[in-house]
Write a protein that holds these residues in place. Structure first.
Motif, short mmCIF file in Angstrom:
data_model
loop_
_atom_site.label_atom_id
_atom_site.label_comp_id
_atom_site.label_asym_id
_atom_site.label_seq_id
_atom_site.Cartn_x
_atom_site.Cartn_y
_atom_site.Cartn_z
N THR A 15 0.97 -1.17 -0.04
CA THR A 15 0.15 -0.04 -0.03
C THR A 15 0.96 1.24 -0.10
O THR A 15 1.69 1.44 0.98
CB THR A 15 -0.93 0.01 1.35
OG1 THR A 15 -1.62 -1.15 1.22
CG2 THR A 15 -1.76 1.30 1.21
N ARG A 21 -2.33 0.91 -4.44
CA ARG A 21 -1.61 -0.50 -4.22
C ARG A 21 -0.65 -0.92 -5.19
O ARG A 21 -1.15 -0.53 -6.45
CB ARG A 21 -2.51 -1.61 -3.95
CG ARG A 21 -3.45 -1.40 -2.71
CD ARG A 21 -4.25 -2.61 -2.47
NE ARG A 21 -5.35 -2.59 -1.43
CZ ARG A 21 -6.47 -2.07 -1.69
NH1 ARG A 21 -6.89 -1.53 -2.82
NH2 ARG A 21 -7.39 -1.81 -0.30
N GLY A 356 -7.04 -5.28 -3.21
CA GLY A 356 -6.37 -6.03 -2.35
C GLY A 356 -6.29 -7.55 -2.34
O GLY A 356 -7.27 -8.16 -3.22
#
Length: 389
Positions: A15, A21, A356
């Motif tokens: 991150t 990201r 994610g």
């Protein structure tokens, strides 16, 4: 991307400070190609962006100013991109041979005149095969050498140094090869002053060098110079964008105006079996091999020294490095085989950067990719350490 048999493949997600990201794989055998490998190109671009950010901070701390100069050349569909790595090496060897023949002739030493004639013919043949990338390299060498360049470096308190990047796209009018150069000066100075002085003089040398090789550059579109600050369109920002673009280059929406990036060219060649794209990609692979993407000024105008950076790490060394991340996911052999066999490895990176590892887990289930959860653990999240969403 090839599996390293001594390791597993791990999906690593970091991150960034801005909330975005960055995803990548570890446990893969790296090739170190900044031009032809999406995985290696992304890792190398991330390192170069960090180095250039440090340079920009050092320039700011020294109360200096920085400018981004772009130099382009006219091109057409029929222009070759450039000589292969082997051809460039042979041309350098022939140039050394011809220089030694000249010395021998001047000193009336004996030498093989037939071989000298053969080398001269081969040299002329290879020179005639030079493409726009070769000409660009020759022209930049002319821009940054000679008495005029020496004088330019003393303007505006003195040049701290420069960093140069080569960028290539493929469009309707053929290969578009151009240079982005970061110019850093000791004093605060306006973009108009630098453009009227250093910029215009550099472009003049650029255009004359191109004309001697049968190419050209227009006054209107051949160059551009603007002042930059850290994160405001500088070279560090440019490499950060590359790091994100190469992993998502298969997405057609990411195509830049005016042409396809090499990674988009590869995606078209593989995903749509476009014959012309495959031919252009093959030319790209051959011409780009062994060339440097980023070069720096050296000596007393060494920007890396100004920023406290050491020697430039080779691309292949950077590609082999493993960096810490915020979260990890082990990909077992079966999952990795399905991802690569279905050409989904880049899609996984895109999903990870958007949502994610939780998003990766859901996406893999939809695609039928087994992640082999440990029955003694509650979920696949237990494979991730530490997971931060």
């Amino acid at each position: 991307m090839m599996l390293d048999p001594e390791q597993g493949v791990t999906l690593a997600v970091t991150t960034n400070s801005d909330g975005t990201r960055t995803a990548g794989y570890s446990g893969l055998a790296s090739c170190g190609s900044v031009w032809a490998c999406p995985q290696c190109a992304a890792k190398i671009a991330t390192r170069r962006a960090d180095e250039l950010s440090q340079v920009m901070r050092a320039v700011d701390d020294a109360s200096g100013s920085a400018f981004l100069l772009t130099l382009t050349m006219r091109h057409s569909r029929g222009d070759r991109l450039g000589l292969s790595k082997q051809e460039r090496a042979r041309l350098r060897q022939l140039e050394d041979n011809l220089a030694s023949y000249e010395v021998a002739n001047a000193n009336r030493w004996s030498f093989d005149e037939r071989q000298a004639e053969a080398d001269a013919i081969e040299h002329n043949t290879l020179t005639a095969r030079k493409g726009c990338w070769d000409v660009l390299s020759d022209a930049w060498a002319k821009v940054t050498s000679g008495a005029a360049w020496k004088a330019d470096q003393e303007l505006f308190g003195g040049l701290l140094g420069w960093a140069r990047v080569v960028e290539v796209t493929d469009g309707e009018n053929g290969w578009h090869v151009h240079i982005h150069a970061l110019l850093c000066f000791r004093e605060q100075v306006s973009a108009d002053m630098v453009a009227a002085g250093v910029g215009a003089r550099m472009f003049g040398r650029w255009r004359r060098a191109l004309e001697r090789k049968g190419f050209d550059a227009s006054d209107e579109h051949g160059w551009d110079l603007r002042r930059v600050q850290l994160g405001d369109g500088d070279l560090a920002d440019y490499f950060t964008k590359i790091a994100h673009e190469v992993t998502g280059s298969h997405r057609k929406g990411g195509r830049r105006a005016g042409g396809r990036t090499p990674m988009q060219l590869l995606a078209d060649a593989v995903d749509s079996c476009e014959g012309s794209a495959a031919v252009r990609w093959r030319e790209w692979e051959q011409a780009s091999e062994g060339r440097r993407q980023l070069t720096w000024s050296v000596g007393r105008r060494d920007l890396r020294a100004l920023a406290g950076l050491g020697e430039v790490a080779p691309d292949d060394e950077v590609a082999r490095e493993e960096h810490g991340a915020d979260s990890y996911l082990v990909l077992h052999n079966e999952a990795w085989a399905l991802m690569t066999g279905s050409r989904l490895a880049c899609d996984v990176l895109a999903v990870a950067e958007l949502g994610g590892l939780r998003a990766v887990r859901l996406w893999c289930r939809e695609q039928g990719i087994p992640l082999h959860e440990d029955p003694e653990r509650d979920s696949i999240v237990d494979w991730c350490r530490p997971l931060r969403m």
